[in-house]
Design a protein around this motif. Sequence first.
Motif, PDB file in Angstrom:
ATOM      1  N   TYR A 207       0.868  -1.193   0.000  1.00  0.00           N
ATOM      2  CA  TYR A 207       0.000   0.000   0.000  1.00  0.00           C
ATOM      3  C   TYR A 207       0.900   1.237   0.000  1.00  0.00           C
ATOM      4  CZ  TYR A 207      -3.887  -3.082   1.298  1.00  0.00           C
ATOM      5  OH  TYR A 207      -4.850  -4.062   1.310  1.00  0.00           O
TER       6      TYR A 207
ATOM      7  N   THR B 276      -8.537  -0.203   5.946  1.00  0.00           N
ATOM      8  CA  THR B 276      -9.279  -0.668   4.769  1.00  0.00           C
ATOM      9  C   THR B 276     -10.115   0.420   4.072  1.00  0.00           C
ATOM     10  OG1 THR B 276     -10.941  -1.559   6.268  1.00  0.00           O
ATOM     11  CG2 THR B 276      -9.387  -3.122   5.345  1.00  0.00           C
ATOM     12  N   ILE B 277     -10.645   1.391   4.802  1.00  0.00           N
ATOM     13  CA  ILE B 277     -11.463   2.460   4.193  1.00  0.00           C
ATOM     14  C   ILE B 277     -12.638   1.879   3.398  1.00  0.00           C
ATOM     15  CG2 ILE B 277     -11.514   4.538   2.779  1.00  0.00           C
ATOM     16  CD1 ILE B 277      -8.651   4.924   3.228  1.00  0.00           C
ATOM     17  N   ASN B 278     -13.763   1.763   4.051  1.00  0.00           N
ATOM     18  CA  ASN B 278     -14.899   1.071   3.432  1.00  0.00           C
ATOM     19  C   ASN B 278     -15.932   1.983   2.757  1.00  0.00           C
ATOM     20  OD1 ASN B 278     -14.623  -0.924   6.318  1.00  0.00           O
ATOM     21  ND2 ASN B 278     -14.074  -1.603   4.277  1.00  0.00           N
ATOM     22  N   VAL B 279     -15.581   3.236   2.537  1.00  0.00           N
ATOM     23  CA  VAL B 279     -16.565   4.155   1.963  1.00  0.00           C
ATOM     24  C   VAL B 279     -17.095   3.629   0.629  1.00  0.00           C
ATOM     25  CG1 VAL B 279     -16.968   6.535   1.221  1.00  0.00           C
ATOM     26  CG2 VAL B 279     -15.196   6.026   2.910  1.00  0.00           C
ATOM     27  N   SER B 280     -18.408   3.600   0.484  1.00  0.00           N
ATOM     28  CA  SER B 280     -18.998   3.183  -0.785  1.00  0.00           C
ATOM     29  C   SER B 280     -20.394   3.787  -0.903  1.00  0.00           C
ATOM     30  CB  SER B 280     -19.075   1.657  -0.856  1.00  0.00           C
ATOM     31  OG  SER B 280     -19.398   1.242  -2.166  1.00  0.00           O
TER      32      SER B 280
ATOM     33  N   ARG C 164     -22.242   4.402  -7.594  1.00  0.00           N
ATOM     34  CA  ARG C 164     -21.206   5.432  -7.435  1.00  0.00           C
ATOM     35  C   ARG C 164     -20.754   5.924  -8.813  1.00  0.00           C
ATOM     36  NH1 ARG C 164     -16.249   4.279  -3.264  1.00  0.00           N
ATOM     37  NH2 ARG C 164     -15.462   6.380  -3.132  1.00  0.00           N
TER      38      ARG C 164
ATOM     39  N   ALA D  68     -13.197  -6.167  -4.017  1.00  0.00           N
ATOM     40  CA  ALA D  68     -13.111  -5.065  -3.036  1.00  0.00           C
ATOM     41  C   ALA D  68     -14.472  -4.357  -2.954  1.00  0.00           C
ATOM     42  CB  ALA D  68     -11.991  -4.088  -3.383  1.00  0.00           C
TER      43      ALA D  68
ATOM     44  N   GLU E  11     -21.898  -1.916  -4.230  1.00  0.00           N
ATOM     45  CA  GLU E  11     -21.510  -2.129  -5.629  1.00  0.00           C
ATOM     46  C   GLU E  11     -22.104  -3.419  -6.224  1.00  0.00           C
ATOM     47  OE1 GLU E  11     -17.327  -1.114  -6.923  1.00  0.00           O
ATOM     48  OE2 GLU E  11     -17.248  -3.292  -6.965  1.00  0.00           O
TER      49      GLU E  11
ATOM     50  N   ASP F 126     -14.136  -9.087  -0.510  1.00  0.00           N
ATOM     51  CA  ASP F 126     -13.390  -8.010   0.151  1.00  0.00           C
ATOM     52  C   ASP F 126     -12.429  -8.654   1.153  1.00  0.00           C
ATOM     53  OD1 ASP F 126     -13.902  -4.746   0.349  1.00  0.00           O
ATOM     54  OD2 ASP F 126     -12.942  -5.569   2.125  1.00  0.00           O
TER      55      ASP F 126
ATOM     56  N   ASN G 246      -8.279 -11.620  -0.587  1.00  0.00           N
ATOM     57  CA  ASN G 246      -7.242 -10.583  -0.587  1.00  0.00           C
ATOM     58  C   ASN G 246      -6.652 -10.482  -1.988  1.00  0.00           C
ATOM     59  OD1 ASN G 246      -4.984  -8.995  -0.290  1.00  0.00           O
ATOM     60  ND2 ASN G 246      -4.261 -10.019   1.569  1.00  0.00           N
ATOM     61  N   LEU G 247      -6.858  -9.334  -2.619  1.00  0.00           N
ATOM     62  CA  LEU G 247      -6.399  -9.138  -4.005  1.00  0.00           C
ATOM     63  C   LEU G 247      -4.883  -9.260  -4.137  1.00  0.00           C
ATOM     64  CD1 LEU G 247      -8.626  -6.069  -4.916  1.00  0.00           C
ATOM     65  CD2 LEU G 247      -8.633  -8.256  -6.116  1.00  0.00           C
TER      66      LEU G 247
ATOM     67  N   ARG H 116     -13.262  -1.059  -8.096  1.00  0.00           N
ATOM     68  CA  ARG H 116     -13.278   0.400  -8.106  1.00  0.00           C
ATOM     69  C   ARG H 116     -12.872   0.960  -6.745  1.00  0.00           C
ATOM     70  NH1 ARG H 116     -18.526   2.773  -9.698  1.00  0.00           N
ATOM     71  NH2 ARG H 116     -17.300   4.223 -10.953  1.00  0.00           N
ATOM     72  N   ASN H 117     -12.080   2.004  -6.805  1.00  0.00           N
ATOM     73  CA  ASN H 117     -11.726   2.785  -5.620  1.00  0.00           C
ATOM     74  C   ASN H 117     -10.969   1.986  -4.565  1.00  0.00           C
ATOM     75  OD1 ASN H 117     -13.126   5.203  -6.610  1.00  0.00           O
ATOM     76  ND2 ASN H 117     -14.925   3.895  -6.434  1.00  0.00           N
ATOM     77  N   VAL H 118     -10.105   1.106  -5.051  1.00  0.00           N
ATOM     78  CA  VAL H 118      -9.163   0.457  -4.131  1.00  0.00           C
ATOM     79  C   VAL H 118      -7.742   0.519  -4.691  1.00  0.00           C
ATOM     80  CG1 VAL H 118      -9.531  -1.909  -4.991  1.00  0.00           C
ATOM     81  CG2 VAL H 118      -8.687  -1.574  -2.689  1.00  0.00           C
TER      82      VAL H 118
HETATM   83  C1  SAM Z   1     -13.198   2.523  -0.798  1.00  0.00           C
HETATM   84  S1  SAM Z   1     -13.746   0.848  -0.711  1.00  0.00           S
HETATM   85  C2  SAM Z   1     -14.367   0.616  -2.355  1.00  0.00           C
HETATM   86  C3  SAM Z   1     -15.741   0.022  -2.364  1.00  0.00           C
HETATM   87  C4  SAM Z   1     -16.415  -0.086  -3.734  1.00  0.00           C
HETATM   88  N1  SAM Z   1     -15.628  -0.869  -4.661  1.00  0.00           N
HETATM   89  C5  SAM Z   1     -16.684   1.271  -4.318  1.00  0.00           C
HETATM   90  O1  SAM Z   1     -16.042   1.686  -5.288  1.00  0.00           O
HETATM   91  O2  SAM Z   1     -17.557   1.985  -3.784  1.00  0.00           O
HETATM   92  C6  SAM Z   1     -12.201  -0.026  -0.710  1.00  0.00           C
HETATM   93  C7  SAM Z   1     -12.337  -1.473  -0.252  1.00  0.00           C
HETATM   94  O3  SAM Z   1     -11.147  -2.171  -0.597  1.00  0.00           O
HETATM   95  C8  SAM Z   1     -10.934  -3.180   0.364  1.00  0.00           C
HETATM   96  N2  SAM Z   1      -9.544  -3.630   0.296  1.00  0.00           N
HETATM   97  C9  SAM Z   1      -8.414  -3.000   0.706  1.00  0.00           C
HETATM   98  N3  SAM Z   1      -7.345  -3.781   0.477  1.00  0.00           N
HETATM   99  C10 SAM Z   1      -7.794  -4.927  -0.112  1.00  0.00           C
HETATM  100  C11 SAM Z   1      -7.165  -6.108  -0.570  1.00  0.00           C
HETATM  101  N4  SAM Z   1      -5.846  -6.263  -0.474  1.00  0.00           N
HETATM  102  N5  SAM Z   1      -7.947  -7.079  -1.102  1.00  0.00           N
HETATM  103  C12 SAM Z   1      -9.294  -6.936  -1.180  1.00  0.00           C
HETATM  104  N6  SAM Z   1      -9.950  -5.840  -0.765  1.00  0.00           N
HETATM  105  C13 SAM Z   1      -9.203  -4.843  -0.228  1.00  0.00           C
HETATM  106  C14 SAM Z   1     -11.286  -2.487   1.666  1.00  0.00           C
HETATM  107  O4  SAM Z   1     -11.571  -3.431   2.692  1.00  0.00           O
HETATM  108  C15 SAM Z   1     -12.490  -1.636   1.257  1.00  0.00           C
HETATM  109  O5  SAM Z   1     -13.691  -2.289   1.554  1.00  0.00           O
END
Ligand code: SAM
Length: 256
Positions: A22, A65-69, A73, A102, A108, A131, A185-186, A201-203
């Motif tokens: 990260y 992790t930042i879960n904003v969604s 979107r 994610a 989503e 996620d 875990n991606l 999106r947004n990760v």
């Molecule tokens: C900002 S949210 C995006 C949610 C949705 N995709 C959107 O665009 O609204 C980011 C998400 O990425 C997940 N995340 C972070 N690192 C990750 C990883 N290594 N593998 C899978 N998910 C991950 C976080 O837990 C979080 O829920």
Amino acid sequence: MTDYEQFVESIKKKTRIDLALYKEAQMKRRLTSLYEKKGYKSFIDFYNALDKDRALLDEFLDRMTINVSEFYRNGKRWEVLQNKIFPRLLQQNKKLKIWSAACSTGEEPYSLAMTLSNHVPLSQISITATDLDENAIAKAKAGVYPERSLAEVPNDIKEKYFDNDGSFYKVKNEIKKTVTFKKHNLLKDTYDQNYDLIVCRNVMIYFTEEAKDQIYDNFSKSLRSGGVLFVGSTEQIFNPSRYQLDIEDTFFYRKL
Ligand SMILES: C[S@@+](CC[C@H](N)C(=O)[O-])C[C@H]1O[C@@H](n2cnc3c(N)ncnc32)[C@H](O)[C@@H]1O
């Protein structure tokens, strides 16, 4: 080794999450503000405390992790998905294999099911949503959201697929049944193959260039030829051909 590097090593051993993948400045800033708020003086102090305290570990996971969604979107992109991408994919394949990667708290994948239901019956829809964060997945499965999460939902969809309970909206069971949530875990786990559509999106914005490169490569291998990768609205891929992808529309990439 710096204080932060030691923290990264220890967290990796404890949780198998590799913070080194990260972006460092961003992650350090977020975690420093958390440990200072909690009264710790360094990353090492913070690690020693969270090693013994499950609630503090959860707070750390929540902060990183930042879960904003939200539903739909960047609404205009969902119109393109509905009017251009889904019709093309459905010409090739009547039952689409779809992955929301994610997916956070579920807005989503549920938006995907709702959008696709404009083209095919719900009984034909099956979406995998994953996620890293188990707390987010638990909320996704519950499917209850505050009104502000629904700001971009088209009115007809809001009436059809949500039950309103005061200031909360609950996704109807018929939609919930179309989505299967799993932890993934991606950066570490294996990727399933043969997808028609991957939405991620947004990760990617949080990952290092090296990590992004690996993930795009994995996504590309997971798509069937002609399949689509739908990315976030600040996450365009600058050299899509490197991953055998071609631009189909803004923020949509087609596998060659
Ligand atoms: C900002 S949210 C995006 C949610 C949705 N995709 C959107 O665009 O609204 C980011 C998400 O990425 C997940 N995340 C972070 N690192 C990750 C990883 N290594 N593998 C899978 N998910 C991950 C976080 O837990 C979080 O829920």
